[in-house]
Motif scaffolding. Structure first.
Motif, PDB file in Angstrom:
ATOM      1  N   ASP A  12      13.205 -22.762 -19.616  1.00  0.00           N
ATOM      2  CA  ASP A  12      13.910 -22.104 -18.520  1.00  0.00           C
ATOM      3  C   ASP A  12      13.937 -23.123 -17.397  1.00  0.00           C
ATOM      4  N   CYS A  13      15.049 -23.215 -16.693  1.00  0.00           N
ATOM      5  CA  CYS A  13      15.169 -24.205 -15.629  1.00  0.00           C
ATOM      6  C   CYS A  13      15.688 -23.516 -14.371  1.00  0.00           C
ATOM      7  N   VAL A  14      15.095 -23.822 -13.211  1.00  0.00           N
ATOM      8  CA  VAL A  14      15.558 -23.289 -11.934  1.00  0.00           C
ATOM      9  C   VAL A  14      15.781 -24.438 -10.964  1.00  0.00           C
ATOM     10  N   VAL A  15      16.706 -24.202 -10.026  1.00  0.00           N
ATOM     11  CA  VAL A  15      16.952 -25.197  -8.984  1.00  0.00           C
ATOM     12  C   VAL A  15      17.437 -24.459  -7.737  1.00  0.00           C
ATOM     13  N   ALA A  16      16.954 -24.893  -6.576  1.00  0.00           N
ATOM     14  CA  ALA A  16      17.422 -24.343  -5.305  1.00  0.00           C
ATOM     15  C   ALA A  16      18.552 -25.247  -4.826  1.00  0.00           C
ATOM     16  N   ALA A  17      19.736 -24.654  -4.626  1.00  0.00           N
ATOM     17  CA  ALA A  17      20.904 -25.431  -4.221  1.00  0.00           C
ATOM     18  C   ALA A  17      21.776 -24.572  -3.316  1.00  0.00           C
ATOM     19  N   ALA A  39      24.246 -19.281 -16.912  1.00  0.00           N
ATOM     20  CA  ALA A  39      23.464 -19.573 -15.705  1.00  0.00           C
ATOM     21  C   ALA A  39      23.718 -18.445 -14.719  1.00  0.00           C
ATOM     22  N   LYS A  40      22.727 -18.196 -13.866  1.00  0.00           N
ATOM     23  CA  LYS A  40      22.855 -17.082 -12.916  1.00  0.00           C
ATOM     24  C   LYS A  40      21.952 -17.328 -11.714  1.00  0.00           C
ATOM     25  N   VAL A  41      22.092 -16.473 -10.712  1.00  0.00           N
ATOM     26  CA  VAL A  41      21.193 -16.505  -9.552  1.00  0.00           C
ATOM     27  C   VAL A  41      19.881 -15.871 -10.000  1.00  0.00           C
ATOM     28  N   SER A  42      18.777 -16.539  -9.738  1.00  0.00           N
ATOM     29  CA  SER A  42      17.466 -16.062 -10.183  1.00  0.00           C
ATOM     30  C   SER A  42      16.967 -14.960  -9.270  1.00  0.00           C
ATOM     31  N   GLU A  43      16.346 -13.949  -9.885  1.00  0.00           N
ATOM     32  CA  GLU A  43      15.746 -12.853  -9.129  1.00  0.00           C
ATOM     33  C   GLU A  43      14.236 -12.833  -9.290  1.00  0.00           C
ATOM     34  N   ASP A  44      13.679 -13.801  -9.990  1.00  0.00           N
ATOM     35  CA  ASP A  44      12.242 -13.905 -10.215  1.00  0.00           C
ATOM     36  C   ASP A  44      11.587 -14.476  -8.951  1.00  0.00           C
ATOM     37  N   PRO A  45      10.703 -13.717  -8.281  1.00  0.00           N
ATOM     38  CA  PRO A  45      10.104 -14.204  -7.029  1.00  0.00           C
ATOM     39  C   PRO A  45       9.317 -15.500  -7.203  1.00  0.00           C
ATOM     40  N   ALA A  46       8.619 -15.654  -8.319  1.00  0.00           N
ATOM     41  CA  ALA A  46       7.854 -16.892  -8.551  1.00  0.00           C
ATOM     42  C   ALA A  46       8.794 -18.076  -8.706  1.00  0.00           C
ATOM     43  N   ALA A  47       9.920 -17.871  -9.403  1.00  0.00           N
ATOM     44  CA  ALA A  47      10.896 -18.938  -9.592  1.00  0.00           C
ATOM     45  C   ALA A  47      11.537 -19.305  -8.258  1.00  0.00           C
ATOM     46  N   ILE A  63      10.336 -21.426 -22.395  1.00  0.00           N
ATOM     47  CA  ILE A  63      11.009 -20.132 -22.467  1.00  0.00           C
ATOM     48  C   ILE A  63      10.006 -19.059 -22.872  1.00  0.00           C
ATOM     49  N   GLY A  64      10.020 -17.952 -22.164  1.00  0.00           N
ATOM     50  CA  GLY A  64       9.168 -16.827 -22.495  1.00  0.00           C
ATOM     51  C   GLY A  64       7.757 -16.914 -21.950  1.00  0.00           C
ATOM     52  N   SER A  65       7.386 -18.041 -21.365  1.00  0.00           N
ATOM     53  CA  SER A  65       6.025 -18.167 -20.842  1.00  0.00           C
ATOM     54  C   SER A  65       5.981 -17.664 -19.403  1.00  0.00           C
ATOM     55  N   LYS A  66       4.775 -17.422 -18.931  1.00  0.00           N
ATOM     56  CA  LYS A  66       4.565 -17.018 -17.537  1.00  0.00           C
ATOM     57  C   LYS A  66       3.996 -18.183 -16.730  1.00  0.00           C
TER      58      LYS A  66
END
Length: 174
Positions: A12-17, A39-47, A63-66
């Motif tokens: 899983d990959c996240v980026v702030a842009a 791809a989508k806007v993330s709603e995961d607070p930790a991400a 993928i799938g890990s916490k």
């Protein structure tokens, strides 16, 4: 800044842009993953928290890990494959002697390159922390300057008002 999320390979990959185009550029992707629904806007607070701490730098996790998102994620957990029955093999006579075993390839250059990349990534994280500290100091200095300016301006306006009243009291017109 928004935080965008996509899957690449086993991560899983996240980026702030600031926008989708900047997110695709940070990931090094030309095709529009958002239009394809990959791809989508993330709603995961930790991400969101992790990505905003490192703007425009892609962070990954298996993928799938916490696990937390990071520059150097852990390998994904792969389940053991199911046991299969051993196939019945036909015995074929050997045609020639086996080749002598080759020594394992030298991995020292790969290890050195990985170490160098890890050091570069760590140095970048330290630089970002220093930039943030300097930004906060500059913002504090700007706030103090604005307060001084407001106080000085109020004092000057009060003096101007007194001077105008005194001038009018003496018969002058403004």
């Amino acid at each position: 800044m928004k935080v965008y999320q996509a899957q690449f390979g086993f991560h899983d990959c996240v980026v702030a842009a600031p926008n989708q185009t900047a997110a695709l550029a940070a990931w090094g992707i030309r095709q529009n993953l958002f239009a394809e629904g990959r791809a989508k806007v993330s709603e995961d607070p930790a991400a969101v928290e992790a990505a905003l701490a490192h703007p425009e730098i892609p962070l990954r996790r298996a993928i799938g890990s916490k696990d937390p998102f990071s520059l150097e994620p852990n390998l994904p957990d792969v389940p053991d494959p199911p046991q299969r029955a051993k196939p019945r093999l036909k015995v074929v006579p050997k045609a020639k002697a086996p080749e002598p075993a080759r020594p394992p390839p030298d991995r020292s250059e790969v290890d050195a390159a990985e170490t160098q990349l890890t050091a570069i990534n760590a140095r970048r994280i330290e630089e970002e922390a220093e930039f943030q500290r300097r930004r906060e100091a500059l913002e504090a200095e700007e706030t103090a300057s604005r307060r001084r300016w407001a106080a000085d301006r109020k004092t000057a306006e009060t003096q101007l008002d007194k001077a105008r009243r005194a001038y009018r009291a003496q018969g002058g017109e403004i």
